[in-house]
Design a protein around this motif. Structure first.
Motif, PDB file in Angstrom:
ATOM      1  N   PHE A 154       0.827  -1.208   0.000  1.00  0.00           N
ATOM      2  CA  PHE A 154       0.000   0.000   0.000  1.00  0.00           C
ATOM      3  C   PHE A 154       0.864   1.262   0.000  1.00  0.00           C
ATOM      4  O   PHE A 154       0.426   2.316  -0.490  1.00  0.00           O
ATOM      5  N   ALA A 155       2.068   1.174   0.552  1.00  0.00           N
ATOM      6  CA  ALA A 155       2.944   2.349   0.557  1.00  0.00           C
ATOM      7  C   ALA A 155       3.300   2.772  -0.861  1.00  0.00           C
ATOM      8  O   ALA A 155       3.485   3.967  -1.138  1.00  0.00           O
ATOM      9  N   VAL A 156       3.362   1.807  -1.777  1.00  0.00           N
ATOM     10  CA  VAL A 156       3.756   2.114  -3.157  1.00  0.00           C
ATOM     11  C   VAL A 156       2.723   3.011  -3.826  1.00  0.00           C
ATOM     12  O   VAL A 156       3.052   4.034  -4.431  1.00  0.00           O
ATOM     13  N   VAL A 157       1.443   2.641  -3.717  1.00  0.00           N
ATOM     14  CA  VAL A 157       0.412   3.432  -4.398  1.00  0.00           C
ATOM     15  C   VAL A 157       0.229   4.782  -3.713  1.00  0.00           C
ATOM     16  O   VAL A 157      -0.053   5.796  -4.381  1.00  0.00           O
ATOM     17  N   VAL A 158       0.413   4.853  -2.400  1.00  0.00           N
ATOM     18  CA  VAL A 158       0.310   6.141  -1.701  1.00  0.00           C
ATOM     19  C   VAL A 158       1.397   7.094  -2.185  1.00  0.00           C
ATOM     20  O   VAL A 158       1.137   8.270  -2.480  1.00  0.00           O
TER      21      VAL A 158
END
Length: 443
Positions: free
Chosen positions: A188-192
């Motif tokens: 999820f950190a990637v898309v954020v």
């Protein structure tokens, strides 16, 4: 996959020329890979803990059910707020829930009920997230590249659906479920981060006078009810969601009770569904001398989907199951990409978030109902008998569409509208109806 016409046809990868979309696409691909890794891990650990297919179905219902309540609000927010900022908040909240799942499992608290509760909370945020996500895809490119963006968005989703489960199988076999939950949370950190750098190509001007919640939804509902092509596309989404989507969570039951395979085999079986979708998406990017109409794609897609699920109900070896899964994955994308293209093309800009939310709401409800039904039938009759029944129901739906060609031809109005260069920006409900009975224009 692109519609024919001067304003919508171009290179299939044209949307990637735009920096914002390219960043968004890359972040979504990596994040969705983690999500699909988690989507296989959850039913696996639940079935290992309980031995019941009903719990597997309940997990899918918990993941999609909250959209029935939250999607209307999500659609309204997508039409009223900055969609990128809205996505930042919803993705961070969903990431927080994924971290909680990892902490639960790593601490040794292997409670199925707690896992279902966390899935339900994730479903709540997803109900707010999905309309903005689908709408933002259109905002990141000029209108001439919208179909390229929609197609590439489906491609990244299905690439993730092919890679994620395969990685899950390897992780579950080697490092265990705790690490699978960890990588899902980290994704999820990637898309954020990607959303922090994305800027929309075009923005929507908010209405000068904003009506109340009920009035705005009455406006969207009236438009949707007045458009027979939109209503048909949404209804067919529900049919496919209820009768076919359960296969994505029930692969764990097939692997355990029919094929007697390990987690690597489970990962390969689930990845085969995504592989079929990727193969179809790549084939759709190839130039064609004659484009395939929406109606024909729907009829063939649902027919092959039914055949694939019946094959799952018959074959007894893992190799045959993987072949059937590839077939199902390709046919599922053929059908769903058609319905989504119709909705994207015919939804006006100012109503798009709410119409996509309505589609997500009823689709998620059908998926939740189908998952519970499949779980109950599997516990009572066995997983192969269940998919024989669901596959037969899909063939019946396809037969109805073939026997009533005027109904299926309604979908082609979206392709004709795109070819004429009108799009949906200024469309009225009557513009979405065929000009002559049984009109069968092609993309």
């Amino acid at each position: 996959m692109a519609a024919t016409g001067p304003n919508v046809q171009g290179h299939p990868f044209a949307a990637l020329r735009h920096r914002g979309f390219a960043l968004f696409w890359t972040g979504a691909l990596l994040s969705n890979t983690g999500t699909w890794l988690g989507n296989l891990t959850v039913p696996y650990v639940l079935y290992q803990s309980t031995g019941s297919a009903f719990w597997v179905g309940l997990a899918a219902a918990a993941q999609f059910g909250p959209a029935l309540i939250l999607s209307p609000l999500g659609g309204l927010l997508a039409d009223s707020l900055d969609r990128r900022r809205l996505l930042l908040w919803t993705q961070m909240c969903m990431g927080g829930v994924a971290v909680a799942m990892w902490l639960q499992w790593s601490s040794g608290l292997h409670s199925p009920a707690l896992l279902i509760a966390l899935l339900t909370l994730s479903g709540v945020f997803n109900g707010l997230n999905n309309p903005a996500w689908q709408s933002l895809v259109n905002d990141l490119v000029p209108r001439g590249d919208v179909l390229s963006a929609v197609t590439l968005n489906s491609l990244q989703f299905n690439l993730a659906r092919a890679v994620g489960p395969a990685l899950a199988g390897v992780l579950l076999a080697s490092l265990g479920a705790t690490w699978a939950f960890f990588f899902n949370a980290a994704s999820f950190a990637v898309v954020v981060v990607s959303l922090l750098f994305v800027r929309a190509y075009r923005t929507m001007d908010p209405p000068a006078h904003r009506e109340g919640f009920v009035a705005q939804w009455r406006q969207a509902g009236a438009y949707l009810a007045s458009s027979r092509p939109l209503m048909l596309a949404v209804a067919l989404c529900c049919v496919v969601g209820m009768l076919s989507n359960p296969v994505f969570s029930m692969t764990v039951v097939f692997a355990e009770t029919v094929y007697r395979t390990d987690t690597i085999g489970l990962g390969l079986l689930t990845a085969a569904l995504g592989t079929g979708s990727v193969l179809y998406a790549l084939a759709g990017l190839l130039p064609r001398r004659r484009p395939v109409s929406f109606a024909r794609r729907t009829q063939v897609g649902i027919t092959v989907l039914g055949i694939g699920q019946i094959a799952l109900g018959v074959v007894s070896g893992l190799g045959g199951g993987i072949f059937a899964a590839v077939l199902i994955g390709a046919a599922f994308l053929a059908a769903m990409s058609t319905f989504n293209s119709v909705i994207q093309l015919l939804a006006p800009d100012l109503l798009r978030g709410r119409i996509l939310a309505a589609r997500h709401m009823v689709f998620s409800t059908s998926v939740a109902a189908g998952a519970l039904l499949a779980g109950l039938l599997t516990d009572a009759l066995g997983v192969q008998a269940t998919f024989l029944l669901l596959g037969g129901a899909l063939l019946l739906a396809a037969l109805i569409l073939v026997c009533i060609p005027r109904a299926a031809a309604l979908l082609d109005r979206a392709g004709a509208s795109a070819s004429a260069g009108t799009g949906a920006a200024n469309a009225s409900p009557k513009d979405t109806e065929p000009e002559t009975p049984g009109a069968n224009s092609t993309r």
